[in-house]
Design a protein around this motif. Structure first.
Motif, PDB file in Angstrom:
ATOM      1  N   VAL A 274       0.843  -1.194   0.000  1.00 37.16           N
ATOM      2  CA  VAL A 274       0.000   0.000   0.000  1.00 37.16           C
ATOM      3  C   VAL A 274       0.875   1.239   0.000  1.00 37.16           C
ATOM      4  O   VAL A 274       2.084   1.168   0.237  1.00 37.16           O
ATOM      5  N   GLY A 275       0.254   2.398  -0.273  1.00 40.42           N
ATOM      6  CA  GLY A 275       0.997   3.638  -0.151  1.00 40.42           C
ATOM      7  C   GLY A 275       0.763   4.597  -1.288  1.00 40.42           C
ATOM      8  O   GLY A 275      -0.214   4.494  -2.039  1.00 40.42           O
ATOM      9  N   SER A 276       1.701   5.518  -1.421  1.00 40.07           N
ATOM     10  CA  SER A 276       1.635   6.560  -2.435  1.00 40.07           C
ATOM     11  C   SER A 276       2.768   6.355  -3.431  1.00 40.07           C
ATOM     12  O   SER A 276       3.473   5.346  -3.387  1.00 40.07           O
ATOM     13  N   ALA A 277       2.967   7.329  -4.311  1.00 40.67           N
ATOM     14  CA  ALA A 277       4.004   7.189  -5.337  1.00 40.67           C
ATOM     15  C   ALA A 277       5.399   7.106  -4.737  1.00 40.67           C
ATOM     16  O   ALA A 277       6.268   6.400  -5.255  1.00 40.67           O
ATOM     17  N   SER A 278       5.636   7.801  -3.614  1.00 48.03           N
ATOM     18  CA  SER A 278       6.986   7.873  -3.057  1.00 48.03           C
ATOM     19  C   SER A 278       7.164   7.115  -1.747  1.00 48.03           C
ATOM     20  O   SER A 278       8.267   7.067  -1.210  1.00 48.03           O
ATOM     21  N   LYS A 279       6.100   6.536  -1.231  1.00 45.88           N
ATOM     22  CA  LYS A 279       6.201   5.801   0.030  1.00 45.88           C
ATOM     23  C   LYS A 279       5.281   4.590  -0.022  1.00 45.88           C
ATOM     24  O   LYS A 279       4.118   4.705  -0.419  1.00 45.88           O
ATOM     25  N   ALA A 280       5.801   3.438   0.369  1.00 43.13           N
ATOM     26  CA  ALA A 280       4.994   2.215   0.355  1.00 43.13           C
ATOM     27  C   ALA A 280       5.226   1.432   1.632  1.00 43.13           C
ATOM     28  O   ALA A 280       6.309   1.490   2.226  1.00 43.13           O
ATOM     29  N   ARG A 281       4.210   0.723   2.052  1.00 41.80           N
ATOM     30  CA  ARG A 281       4.336  -0.227   3.159  1.00 41.80           C
ATOM     31  C   ARG A 281       4.005  -1.604   2.621  1.00 41.80           C
ATOM     32  O   ARG A 281       2.977  -1.786   1.967  1.00 41.80           O
ATOM     33  N   LEU A 282       4.904  -2.550   2.894  1.00 42.56           N
ATOM     34  CA  LEU A 282       4.631  -3.915   2.457  1.00 42.56           C
ATOM     35  C   LEU A 282       4.278  -4.786   3.651  1.00 42.56           C
ATOM     36  O   LEU A 282       4.750  -4.573   4.770  1.00 42.56           O
ATOM     37  N   HIS A 283       3.430  -5.752   3.380  1.00 42.61           N
ATOM     38  CA  HIS A 283       3.058  -6.782   4.350  1.00 42.61           C
ATOM     39  C   HIS A 283       3.063  -8.102   3.605  1.00 42.61           C
ATOM     40  O   HIS A 283       2.459  -8.231   2.534  1.00 42.61           O
ATOM     41  N   VAL A 284       3.759  -9.101   4.145  1.00 38.57           N
ATOM     42  CA  VAL A 284       3.801 -10.407   3.501  1.00 38.57           C
ATOM     43  C   VAL A 284       4.093 -11.463   4.560  1.00 38.57           C
ATOM     44  O   VAL A 284       4.813 -11.213   5.528  1.00 38.57           O
ATOM     45  N   HIS A 285       3.512 -12.643   4.395  1.00 39.99           N
ATOM     46  CA  HIS A 285       3.818 -13.785   5.250  1.00 39.99           C
ATOM     47  C   HIS A 285       4.864 -14.638   4.536  1.00 39.99           C
ATOM     48  O   HIS A 285       4.639 -15.095   3.405  1.00 39.99           O
TER      49      HIS A 285
END
Length: 611
Positions: A274-285
């Motif tokens: 998720v996030g914007s063009a310059s910042k993202a947060r990832l979530h994964v198992h």
């Protein structure tokens, strides 16, 4: 006398949006425990309520500090705070939902009902597109259905916000009810999807903040009802496909979220980016958090790394008669099997090679540390866990147990104890947690933690577990043999007067941890000398025995020196006739930074089994 008619509310500006969101957040945080206990999808790790509460607490703190009357600006602040503070699968999805709302309404100083209705459809698309394999019967279904309920033509002409929210609530309640029977995990456990329920609670709180009485609070299950803990027990019977819930933030001029999401899908499941063009947060198992962080670093600068052991977390939340949960920082060195057996939650310290930060024992194993040390010209440094990491562990466990006992690395050598205390003071229920200073390091810290865990597993009361941990700290001594002082000099962890000598002579140190948890130099070793004999001599001279028959529990840690550890184990068997057990573990990366290869640590504890 007739009751006054409800006010007609035709628009929301920044102030009104602020009041609504804070009302929803307050209601959501209040339902944290219940949401944790019904969490069985995608894995039954019992933390959806905690993750949503922490995510939206970050939003609430940002909103409280915001004074804008511009609705779009306020929503942008909320979305940015959610992205920075998102925790878990559910937190990431809600962060992207807010991102969609904020982008749809960015230019609106005031928002009319029909504009918010259209923005809800955009927000649902944002949230759904962030997930690699979206599933129906979850919060996504509720997001889709409430947007459809207020789509153009579904509401009377010139509807106001109370009318809009009433329609949203009616459809949300219907959609949440369907989640009980859509997916097998919810059907088997007999519960609603926790994320879906969380969205409904948020909407109810917002509606009641807009117009008191529109959605009065009704607790689904009384907080603390032990029957509500059964969801985690019903949820899973075998090993998880992927063990670690892994997250981080990525910043770059442009983050290709689609490519990142696709690449992560090749190594794990429950992928959300998720996030914007310059910042993202990832979530994964994943089973290998290091691999996930390695991929993330190819897309930008990585920060706020987190990797929760879901298998250990699931085991720790089983209803097995325990009243007390145990948590410790990764400074406690004991074999992983001990952490797993007792379901002890770990909060990792940080090991930093230059600008790259690694999670001690999770994002960087002992073997991985030595490989990186040989490869990387940067000498590593260490740092304590941020208080937020402690707080998440505390909040999660406190929603499932009567009390939480956190066993910390000695307060005399690190700020970790203070970080743990700081997090405890910010808990929603601070009286549910006690932080115990182990007054130890490495395996000494580990043996105090083990004592607390044994007493908790025996069903002891919170006061009894705390007393046992504090007593074991007083009856535990730890010694170390550091053959090469160059690593300690680089890390700045030896007293200033000794640094000159250490740089010029081939010397090592014998170290001891005193009764207050401070480190003392107990002798000098010639480089290449007999570490095993020196440690045995020191330990046999110092041990505080009540009598010659007092059972002793020992633990050994080694820094990439398994042969030395085995020699020390055999020497201990010969030197201590009243042994209860000996545990052998790797010295964790956070200590190896300063100790260097070949270091051996020995801890001796007067053993008092739970009565």
């Amino acid at each position: 006398m007739k009751a006054p008619l409800p006010l007609r509310i035709a628009y929301l500006d920044g102030r009104r949006f602020q009041r609504l969101l804070l009302g929803g957040i307050s209601r959501l945080v209040g339902e944290r425990g219940y949401l944790d206990r019904i969490n069985v999808f995608p894995v039954p790790d019992g933390d959806t309520g905690t993750n949503l509460a922490l995510t939206f607490t970050a939003v609430g703190e940002r909103l409280t500090a915001t004074s804008t009357r511009h609705a779009g600006e306020l929503l942008t602040a909320a979305a940015d705070a959610a992205l920075d503070g998102a925790r878990g699968n559910s937190g990431a999805i809600f962060a992207q939902y807010l991102q969609g709302l904020s982008e749809s309404l960015a230019g609106h100083e005031r928002v009319r009902p029909e504009e918010l209705a259209l923005a809800l459809a955009t927000a649902e698309n944002f949230a759904r597109s962030a997930i690699q394999n979206p599933a129906e019967g979850t919060v996504l279904t509720v997001m889709r259905d409430i947007a459809a309920a207020v789509a153009p033509g579904q509401l009377p002409e010139n509807s106001d916000f109370p009318t809009l929210l009433t329609a949203l609530l009616q459809r949300a309640r219907e959609a949440v009810a369907t989640t009980r029977r859509t997916l097998a995990s919810m059907r088997d456990a007999g519960v609603e999807d926790a994320g879906a329920r969380g969205l409904l609670v948020l909407l109810e709180g917002m509606a009641d903040a807009l117009q008191p009485g529109l959605a009065p609070a009704v607790s689904a299950v009384e907080d603390g009802d032990p029957s509500a803990r059964s969801a985690a027990d019903l949820g899973h019977t075998g090993p998880l496909e992927h063990r670690y819930c892994t997250e981080c933030l990525i910043t770059a001029p442009k983050v290709d979220r689609d490519a990142l999401r696709s690449e992560l899908a090749g190594i794990g499941s429950s992928v959300v980016v998720v996030g914007s063009a310059s910042k993202a947060r990832l979530h994964v198992h994943v089973n290998d958090p290091v691999a996930a962080f390695r991929i993330a670093r190819r897309y930008g600068k990585v920060s706020a790394e987190k990797a929760d052991d879901m298998e250990r977390q699931e085991r720790s939340l089983k209803a097995d008669g325990r009243r007390v949960a145990i948590v410790a920082d990764s400074g406690a060195d004991l074999p992983p099997a001990i952490w797993d057996k007792f379901g002890i939650q770990m909060v990792p310290l940080r090991v930093n090679f230059g600008s790259e930060s690694h999670l001690d024992k999770v994002g960087m194993t002992a073997a991985g540390f030595w490989t990186e040390l040989n490869r990387n010209p940067e000498h590593p440094k260490t740092s304590q866990p941020p208080p937020g990491d402690f707080r998440r562990a505390y909040e999660l466990l406190s929603s499932h147990f009567e009390h939480v006992v956190a066993v910390s690395l000695t307060s005399r050598l690190s700020g970790t104890y203070q970080a743990a205390q700081s997090a405890a003071s910010r808990m929603s229920k601070p009286d549910q947690l006690t932080v115990v200073d182990s007054k130890g390091v490495s395996v000494g810290h580990g043996l105090v933690m083990l004592c607390a865990a044994e007493n908790a597993q025996a069903g002891k009361s919170p006061a009894e577990v705390v007393a046992a941990a504090e007593q074991s700290a007083a009856c535990t001594r730890t010694y170390g043999a550091v053959p090469d002082l160059r690593y300690a000099v680089r890390g700045g962890r030896i007293p200033q007067p000794w640094r000159w000598l250490a740089r010029r002579l081939p010397l090592g140190f014998l170290l001891g941890i005193d009764a207050k948890g401070g480190i003392k130099i107990r002798g000098i070793l010639r480089r290449g000398g007999d570490l095993v004999s020196a440690l045995i001599r020191l330990a046999t001279q110092d041990r505080l025995l009540k009598s010659g028959s007092t059972p002793l529990r020992l633990a050994i840690a080694h820094a990439n020196a398994p042969e030395g550890a085995e020699a020390l184990r055999l020497a201990c068997v010969a030197a201590f006739p009243n042994l209860e057990s000996i545990l052998v573990s790797d010295l964790g990366p956070a200590y190896s930074v300063h100790a260097g290869p070949g270091t051996l640590a020995l801890s001796v504890q007067e053993y008092q089994p739970p009565a």
